[in-house]
Design a protein around this motif. Sequence first.
Motif: not given
Length: 123
Positions: A21-26
């Motif tokens: 979930m921390a890398f989902l925006p990227l």
Amino acid sequence: MLISPAYAQAAGGAGGGFDLMAFLPLILIFVVFYFLLIRPQQKRVKEHKEMLSKVRRNDVIVTNGGLVGTVTKVIEDKDELLVEIAEGVKVRVVRSMITDVRAKTEPANTDSSDKKAASEEKK
């Protein structure tokens, strides 16, 4: 004593594992950039290469410098064209410097019966 000592409380479980979930925006930003910027540019480059490979004699072209001329000779081994920009003025142009092909000519027919028909029409 009026001030009581502050004791640090144990923090909740902040694990050192991988969090998707921390890398989902990227990842989403990269997907949007791919479909809005990268893919259309690759398509344009492919179409431009195809256009350059199909340039032949008597095509009207536009160069990157803004010159408009007619192709008089295609030099395949050097990847150059001989372009007539005015009556009696011919210049050599590198094929990759062509921006646009304005007037496309039909390919020359090699059939001998077409040559005979054309010569009979002139008579």
